[in-house]
Design a protein around this motif. Structure first.
Motif, PDB file in Angstrom:
ATOM      1  N   VAL A 169     -15.890 -28.423 -15.708  1.00 48.93           N
ATOM      2  CA  VAL A 169     -15.692 -26.990 -15.939  1.00 48.93           C
ATOM      3  C   VAL A 169     -15.375 -26.725 -17.409  1.00 48.93           C
ATOM      4  N   ALA A 170     -14.569 -27.600 -17.999  1.00 47.68           N
ATOM      5  CA  ALA A 170     -14.214 -27.409 -19.402  1.00 47.68           C
ATOM      6  C   ALA A 170     -15.428 -27.541 -20.311  1.00 47.68           C
ATOM      7  N   ARG A 171     -16.385 -28.374 -19.950  1.00 49.81           N
ATOM      8  CA  ARG A 171     -17.604 -28.505 -20.742  1.00 49.81           C
ATOM      9  C   ARG A 171     -18.615 -27.411 -20.442  1.00 49.81           C
ATOM     10  N   GLY A 172     -18.358 -26.630 -19.412  1.00 47.52           N
ATOM     11  CA  GLY A 172     -19.274 -25.554 -19.066  1.00 47.52           C
ATOM     12  C   GLY A 172     -20.559 -26.049 -18.432  1.00 47.52           C
ATOM     13  N   LEU A 173     -20.490 -27.116 -17.649  1.00 46.77           N
ATOM     14  CA  LEU A 173     -21.668 -27.709 -17.026  1.00 46.77           C
ATOM     15  C   LEU A 173     -21.669 -27.425 -15.532  1.00 46.77           C
ATOM     16  N   SER A 174     -22.846 -27.160 -15.010  1.00 44.83           N
ATOM     17  CA  SER A 174     -22.970 -26.912 -13.572  1.00 44.83           C
ATOM     18  C   SER A 174     -23.279 -28.218 -12.852  1.00 44.83           C
ATOM     19  N   ASN A 175     -23.095 -28.185 -11.540  1.00 38.67           N
ATOM     20  CA  ASN A 175     -23.420 -29.361 -10.740  1.00 38.67           C
ATOM     21  C   ASN A 175     -24.915 -29.670 -10.797  1.00 38.67           C
ATOM     22  N   GLU A 176     -25.751 -28.620 -10.819  1.00 40.53           N
ATOM     23  CA  GLU A 176     -27.194 -28.827 -10.881  1.00 40.53           C
ATOM     24  C   GLU A 176     -27.592 -29.499 -12.188  1.00 40.53           C
ATOM     25  N   PHE A 177     -26.961 -29.087 -13.284  1.00 42.97           N
ATOM     26  CA  PHE A 177     -27.254 -29.712 -14.566  1.00 42.97           C
ATOM     27  C   PHE A 177     -26.849 -31.187 -14.564  1.00 42.97           C
ATOM     28  N   CYS A 178     -25.713 -31.470 -13.978  1.00 44.32           N
ATOM     29  CA  CYS A 178     -25.258 -32.864 -13.908  1.00 44.32           C
ATOM     30  C   CYS A 178     -26.198 -33.704 -13.060  1.00 44.32           C
ATOM     31  N   ASP A 179     -26.705 -33.122 -11.962  1.00 40.37           N
ATOM     32  CA  ASP A 179     -27.662 -33.856 -11.134  1.00 40.37           C
ATOM     33  C   ASP A 179     -28.914 -34.199 -11.928  1.00 40.37           C
ATOM     34  N   THR A 180     -29.399 -33.235 -12.697  1.00 39.12           N
ATOM     35  CA  THR A 180     -30.628 -33.448 -13.460  1.00 39.12           C
ATOM     36  C   THR A 180     -30.428 -34.476 -14.560  1.00 39.12           C
ATOM     37  N   ARG A 181     -29.345 -34.340 -15.312  1.00 41.44           N
ATOM     38  CA  ARG A 181     -29.112 -35.246 -16.423  1.00 41.44           C
ATOM     39  C   ARG A 181     -28.794 -36.670 -15.958  1.00 41.44           C
ATOM     40  N   ALA A 182     -28.165 -36.790 -14.811  1.00 41.19           N
ATOM     41  CA  ALA A 182     -27.809 -38.110 -14.285  1.00 41.19           C
ATOM     42  C   ALA A 182     -28.924 -38.730 -13.452  1.00 41.19           C
TER      43      ALA A 182
END
Length: 203
Positions: free
Chosen positions: A27-40
């Motif tokens: 949350v502090a980085r302003g990242l969504s769960n969908e973005f994390c799924d894509t990047r990971a």
């Protein structure tokens, strides 16, 4: 966001605290769960199942490393004074017979590899002390054992008892069928079932 705005002082003592800390970092980085799924490189909804309220999936070591790099965070281990006060009495009263108080011990495999070198160095020092070289010393040690080995090798073996053959024993005989004429040779082959046992035993 800058490092100064990042939340600090998050204490992690349980797995739940760890998941909460990772969520706060996301949350502090302003990242969504969908973005994390894509990047990971994960399937859609994987991060939410790990960090979300359902906790349907457990946090694997690979995902933990990936999120630490993705959120640009690190964890620092430090003593827990409260737990230390609770456990100190148990530490002092534990059985120390199986606790290694010194440095790390040498394993059996490492000792096996080092043993030839240790023996070689010991032999060289012993030869130097005796004023003789290692080969001569070893030759003298082996020569002192030769008479004993020769005595063992030349010792006559005990005379075994001879094997005495036992006459054949008739164990089964089938009578010749009546009413049928056969040649003596064929009768001997088909109707005279003699099983002879040759037994050899010690007298």
């Amino acid at each position: 966001m800058s490092t100064a705005d990042f939340p600090e002082g998050i204490i992690v003592r349980t797995e739940g605290d760890l998941l909460e800390a990772l969520t706060a970092a996301r949350v502090a980085r302003g990242l969504s769960n969908e973005f994390c799924d894509t990047r990971a490189g994960l399937t859609r909804g994987h991060v939410d199942k790990c960090l979300g309220p359902t906790r349907a999936k457990s946090l694997s070591p690979m995902l933990f490393d990936t999120l630490n790099e993705l959120f640009a965070i690190q964890f620092i281990m430090m003593p827990n004074p409260e737990a230390e006060a609770r456990q100190k009495a148990r530490w002092e009263g534990r059985d120390l017979t199986n606790v290694r108080m010194g440095g790390p011990s040498i394993g059996k495999h490492a000792m096996g590899r080092a043993k030839p070198k240790i023996l070689e160095d010991f032999g060289a020092k012993l030869a130097l002390f005796l004023g003789d070289d290692v080969d001569h010393l070893l030759f003298g040690m082996n020569a002192s054992r030769l008479p004993e080995q020769a005595d063992i090798a030349t010792e006559p073996a005990a005379n075994p008892e001879p094997l005495v053959p036992v006459p054949p024993v008739l164990v089964h005989e089938q009578d010749k069928p009546k009413g049928k004429k056969t040649s003596s040779r064929k009768a001997a082959e088909t109707h005279s079932h003699l099983h002879v046992v040759q037994v050899k035993r010690r007298a």
